[in-house]
Design an enzyme around this catalytic site. Structure first.
Site, PDB file in Angstrom:
ATOM      1  N   CYS A 245      -7.890 -72.868  -2.374  1.00 10.30           N
ATOM      2  CA  CYS A 245      -6.743 -73.741  -2.662  1.00 10.30           C
ATOM      3  C   CYS A 245      -7.293 -75.059  -3.211  1.00 10.30           C
ATOM      4  CB  CYS A 245      -5.842 -73.922  -1.439  1.00 10.30           C
ATOM      5  SG  CYS A 245      -6.602 -74.746  -0.025  1.00 10.30           S
TER       6      CYS A 245
ATOM      7  N   ARG B  11      -3.823 -74.436   3.038  1.00  7.82           N
ATOM      8  CA  ARG B  11      -3.486 -73.035   2.748  1.00  7.82           C
ATOM      9  C   ARG B  11      -4.664 -72.072   2.882  1.00  7.82           C
ATOM     10  NH1 ARG B  11      -1.097 -74.399  -3.004  1.00  7.82           N
ATOM     11  NH2 ARG B  11      -2.771 -75.925  -2.746  1.00  7.82           N
TER      12      ARG B  11
ATOM     13  N   ASP C 273       2.177 -75.890  -1.789  1.00  7.37           N
ATOM     14  CA  ASP C 273       1.268 -76.781  -1.062  1.00  7.37           C
ATOM     15  C   ASP C 273       2.066 -77.524   0.015  1.00  7.37           C
ATOM     16  OD1 ASP C 273      -0.539 -78.629  -0.178  1.00  7.37           O
ATOM     17  OD2 ASP C 273      -1.278 -79.148  -2.171  1.00  7.37           O
TER      18      ASP C 273
END
Ligand code: 4NP
Length: 151
Positions: A9, A15, A123
Site C-alpha cells: 500500500c 491496509r 485508504d
C-alpha cells in the site's frame, strides 16, 4: 522452496499490514511467506497504525509485531507475487518494474473479488474506525480467495 507473497500500500501502516496478517493466518507457514511494504518511506521501521492493530485483534489476528518497510525494485526478484491495494500503488510499483516478468507479478488485490473492475481498497488513514472495519472485511474476502487458490 516457499512461495513468497508481498502486500503493498502507500504507507505500510493501515491496509497492507492487515492484508499480510490475514493471508498469513490462512496459509501454511512451512510453504508460504507473506510480507508487506509501502511505496512511501514515511513509516519505515514503524508499527502498524493502532486502528489496524485493533481491528485485526478483535478478529483474532495479531499484527502488532510487524514493522514498516519501503518497496524496493529488488522485491521483484524476492517475491513471487505482489498484491497492491489501489490503482495508485499499482502505477508506483509498475514504474519500478524492469521486465515483463516483473510486471506479471503485480495485481490489484480486489481483482480477486471483482475481476477486471479495477476496484481500490480505500485508504482508511484519514477516516474513522468504520473505514478500518470495511477494509478488514474486503481484505478478508480477497485473502480467502487467494489462499483457496494457492494452497
Ligand atoms: P496505508 O495508509 O497506505 O493503507 O498504510 C496510509 C498511511 C499513512 C500515509 C498514507 C497512507 N501517510 O501519508 O503517512
Amino acid at each position: 522452496m516457499k512461495t513468497k507473497i508481498l502486500m503493498v500500500c502507500l504507507g505500510n501502516i493501515c491496509r497492507s499490514p492487515l492484508a499480510e496478517g490475514l493471508l498469513k493466518s490462512k496459509l501454511d507457514p512451512r510453504k508460504f511467506t507473506v510480507d508487506s511494504a509501502g511505496t512511501g518511506h514515511w513509516h519505515v521501521g514503524n508499527s502498524p497504525d493502532p486502528r489496524s492493530v485493533e481491528v485485526a485483534k478483535k478478529n483474532g489476528i495479531d499484527i502488532s509485531a510487524q514493522r514498516g518497510m519501503q518497496f524496493k525494485p529488488t522485491f521483484f526478484e524476492a517475491y513471487d507475487h505482489i498484491f497492491v491495494m489501489d490503482n495508485s500503488n499499482y502505477r508506483d510499483v509498475m514504474q519500478l518494474a524492469k521486465s515483463q516478468a516483473d510486471k506479471d507479478k503485480v495485481s490489484l488485490i480486489l481483482d480477486e473479488v471483482f475481476p477486471m473492475e479495477n476496484v481500490d481498497v480505500p485508504d482508511p488513514y484519514h477516516g474513522g474506525v468504520d473505514g478500518f472495519d470495511n477494509v478488514f472485511a474486503m481484505l478478508d474476502e480477497a485473502t480467502t480467495i487467494i489462499a483457496d487458490r494457492i494452497s
